[in-house]
Design a protein around this motif. Structure first.
Motif, PDB file in Angstrom:
ATOM      1  N   HIS A   1       0.843  -1.206   0.000  1.00 11.98           N
ATOM      2  CA  HIS A   1       0.000   0.000   0.000  1.00 11.98           C
ATOM      3  C   HIS A   1       0.876   1.253   0.000  1.00 11.98           C
ATOM      4  O   HIS A   1       0.626   2.204  -0.768  1.00 11.98           O
ATOM      5  CB  HIS A   1      -0.905  -0.027   1.231  1.00 11.98           C
ATOM      6  N   MET A   2       1.913   1.292   0.837  1.00 13.40           N
ATOM      7  CA  MET A   2       2.788   2.460   0.914  1.00 13.40           C
ATOM      8  C   MET A   2       3.547   2.667  -0.393  1.00 13.40           C
ATOM      9  O   MET A   2       3.798   3.810  -0.810  1.00 13.40           O
ATOM     10  CB  MET A   2       3.772   2.318   2.084  1.00 13.40           C
ATOM     11  N   GLY A   3       3.925   1.579  -1.057  1.00 12.57           N
ATOM     12  CA  GLY A   3       4.573   1.710  -2.367  1.00 12.57           C
ATOM     13  C   GLY A   3       3.641   2.341  -3.387  1.00 12.57           C
ATOM     14  O   GLY A   3       4.054   3.205  -4.182  1.00 12.57           O
ATOM     15  N   ILE A   4       2.376   1.938  -3.366  1.00 11.41           N
ATOM     16  CA  ILE A   4       1.379   2.530  -4.267  1.00 11.41           C
ATOM     17  C   ILE A   4       1.187   4.008  -3.928  1.00 11.41           C
ATOM     18  O   ILE A   4       1.095   4.869  -4.823  1.00 11.41           O
ATOM     19  CB  ILE A   4       0.044   1.777  -4.182  1.00 11.41           C
ATOM     20  N   VAL A   5       1.126   4.331  -2.641  1.00  8.56           N
ATOM     21  CA  VAL A   5       0.966   5.729  -2.221  1.00  8.56           C
ATOM     22  C   VAL A   5       2.129   6.578  -2.727  1.00  8.56           C
ATOM     23  O   VAL A   5       1.932   7.691  -3.229  1.00  8.56           O
ATOM     24  CB  VAL A   5       0.850   5.836  -0.683  1.00  8.56           C
TER      25      VAL A   5
ATOM     26  N   THR B   1      -3.834   4.180 -11.215  1.00  6.69           N
ATOM     27  CA  THR B   1      -4.948   3.242 -11.341  1.00  6.69           C
ATOM     28  C   THR B   1      -4.546   2.024 -12.156  1.00  6.69           C
ATOM     29  O   THR B   1      -4.856   0.879 -11.791  1.00  6.69           O
ATOM     30  CB  THR B   1      -6.161   3.931 -11.989  1.00  6.69           C
ATOM     31  N   ARG B   2      -3.820   2.264 -13.243  1.00  6.53           N
ATOM     32  CA  ARG B   2      -3.358   1.152 -14.075  1.00  6.53           C
ATOM     33  C   ARG B   2      -2.326   0.312 -13.330  1.00  6.53           C
ATOM     34  O   ARG B   2      -2.319  -0.921 -13.434  1.00  6.53           O
ATOM     35  CB  ARG B   2      -2.773   1.695 -15.382  1.00  6.53           C
ATOM     36  N   LEU B   3      -1.442   0.975 -12.606  1.00  4.08           N
ATOM     37  CA  LEU B   3      -0.441   0.242 -11.826  1.00  4.08           C
ATOM     38  C   LEU B   3      -1.116  -0.667 -10.803  1.00  4.08           C
ATOM     39  O   LEU B   3      -0.725  -1.830 -10.642  1.00  4.08           O
ATOM     40  CB  LEU B   3       0.490   1.223 -11.115  1.00  4.08           C
ATOM     41  N   VAL B   4      -2.122  -0.141 -10.107  1.00  2.87           N
ATOM     42  CA  VAL B   4      -2.834  -0.934  -9.101  1.00  2.87           C
ATOM     43  C   VAL B   4      -3.440  -2.179  -9.738  1.00  2.87           C
ATOM     44  O   VAL B   4      -3.332  -3.294  -9.204  1.00  2.87           O
ATOM     45  CB  VAL B   4      -3.916  -0.086  -8.412  1.00  2.87           C
ATOM     46  N   ALA B   5      -4.060  -2.008 -10.906  1.00  5.57           N
ATOM     47  CA  ALA B   5      -4.707  -3.149 -11.569  1.00  5.57           C
ATOM     48  C   ALA B   5      -3.695  -4.233 -11.923  1.00  5.57           C
ATOM     49  O   ALA B   5      -3.921  -5.422 -11.656  1.00  5.57           O
ATOM     50  CB  ALA B   5      -5.436  -2.662 -12.815  1.00  5.57           C
ATOM     51  N   ARG B   6      -2.580  -3.822 -12.485  1.00  5.36           N
ATOM     52  CA  ARG B   6      -1.598  -4.819 -12.940  1.00  5.36           C
ATOM     53  C   ARG B   6      -0.780  -5.389 -11.786  1.00  5.36           C
ATOM     54  O   ARG B   6      -0.561  -6.601 -11.699  1.00  5.36           O
ATOM     55  CB  ARG B   6      -0.688  -4.198 -13.993  1.00  5.36           C
ATOM     56  N   ALA B   7      -0.317  -4.528 -10.892  1.00  5.88           N
ATOM     57  CA  ALA B   7       0.521  -5.005  -9.788  1.00  5.88           C
ATOM     58  C   ALA B   7      -0.271  -5.875  -8.829  1.00  5.88           C
ATOM     59  O   ALA B   7       0.246  -6.885  -8.313  1.00  5.88           O
ATOM     60  CB  ALA B   7       1.131  -3.815  -9.047  1.00  5.88           C
ATOM     61  N   THR B   8      -1.527  -5.530  -8.591  1.00  7.09           N
ATOM     62  CA  THR B   8      -2.343  -6.315  -7.671  1.00  7.09           C
ATOM     63  C   THR B   8      -2.610  -7.710  -8.220  1.00  7.09           C
ATOM     64  O   THR B   8      -2.634  -8.689  -7.463  1.00  7.09           O
ATOM     65  CB  THR B   8      -3.665  -5.581  -7.388  1.00  7.09           C
ATOM     66  N   ALA B   9      -2.774  -7.819  -9.516  1.00  5.31           N
ATOM     67  CA  ALA B   9      -2.948  -9.145 -10.125  1.00  5.31           C
ATOM     68  C   ALA B   9      -1.714 -10.010  -9.891  1.00  5.31           C
ATOM     69  O   ALA B   9      -1.816 -11.212  -9.601  1.00  5.31           O
ATOM     70  CB  ALA B   9      -3.221  -9.004 -11.619  1.00  5.31           C
TER      71      ALA B   9
END
Length: 288
Positions: free
Chosen positions: A222-226, A241-249
């Motif tokens: 979460h902190m890395g995304i922030v 938003t795109r990073l969250v979608a791909r990295a979370t997968a």
């Protein structure tokens, strides 16, 4: 930082050091104007962190008027941070805009840093309140994790413009604004517990070793995304938003793979590595 004259004491001190209306030794606010008469005990020492700043002062008599005043001061501060910038906003300016005395502002928030801690708490509280409804029909771990991050970004979006200014201070390991600091512990623990719930409500089947560490690891993720979000200048932070979608997968797939026996030695090695060199740094900030 401006230097202003303290009318009560007749001396000149910097605005952020002006405590004329607040007796920090006894925890009283002489003549505070929001329903707390002179001499009201504020419990100033109760939240004092060893070697650090006290947490936000909350009056013992937590009347609705008191809570409204505290909220007004915090919301005013956040508006001024957006309009003027964090560094150019003083406690005196916040008090004037909120229509309260400087001493009354210090009664609730001992400094601008405490206002930022109030901001952290505000974001964490709203995240915790909004998320359950969004997760109610989701069991897939990847979906739940992505939703948690999407909800956080929606809540934080209005504050994106001044987030980089806050990060300048938060990036200092010695700063009370650091996400690893003792002062940030309540907000940090709230996020860790939130991710514990994200995990618990999912259909993820986990190796016991990784299950123990995963909520804290998800906080680090979460902190890395922030951090990426702070520096994202794409329209509506669409790249984040795109990073969250791909990295979370990817994260979800790694979590799923961790339960296979053939990978368990690697999982245990990763656990030892993270415990010794990553999570220990976070705990060192709190003395735990």
């Amino acid at each position: 930082m401006s230097t202003e004259t303290n009318p009560a004491a007749g001396d000149s001190r910097s605005d952020d050091d002006n405590r004329s209306d607040y007796d920090s030794d006894n925890g009283v606010v002489p003549g505070a104007d929001d329903g707390h008469p002179g001499g009201t005990e504020a419990g100033a020492g109760a939240g004092q962190a060893a070697g650090g700043l006290a947490r936000t002062r909350v009056p013992k008599t937590n009347s609705s008027k008191s809570e409204q005043t505290r909220t007004l001061i915090l919301e005013t501060a956040l508006r001024l941070f957006r309009e003027r910038g964090y560094d150019r906003t003083t406690m005196r300016a916040i008090a004037e805009e909120a229509g309260v005395s400087v001493g009354n502002a210090y009664y609730y928030f001992a400094s601008k840093e405490h206002l930022v801690q109030g901001f952290y708490d505000l974001i964490a509280d709203e995240h915790r309140e909004r998320l359950p409804a969004r997760l109610a029909d989701k069991r897939d771990f990847g979906d739940r994790l992505r939703t948690a991050l999407d909800v956080w970004m929606a809540i934080a979006a209005p504050y994106h413009e001044f987030s980089a200014q806050l990060f300048k201070n938060a990036a200092d390991p010695a700063s009370p604004l650091s996400p690893f600091s003792a002062e940030s512990e309540p907000a940090r623990n709230a996020v860790i517990e939130l991710y514990r719930g994200v995990l618990a409500g999912s259909d993820a089947k986990l190796d016991a070793d990784i299950a123990e560490l995963l909520p804290e690891l998800l906080w680090l993720y979460h902190m890395g995304i922030v951090l990426y979000w702070v520096y994202d200048r794409s329209p509506d932070t669409v790249r984040t938003t795109r990073l969250v979608a791909r990295a979370t997968a990817v994260v979800a797939r790694l979590v799923a793979l961790s339960r296979f026996k053939i990978l368990r030695p690697l999982v245990r090695e990763a656990k030892d590595l993270l415990s010794e060199f990553v999570l220990v740094q976070r705990r060192a900030g709190t003395g735990t």
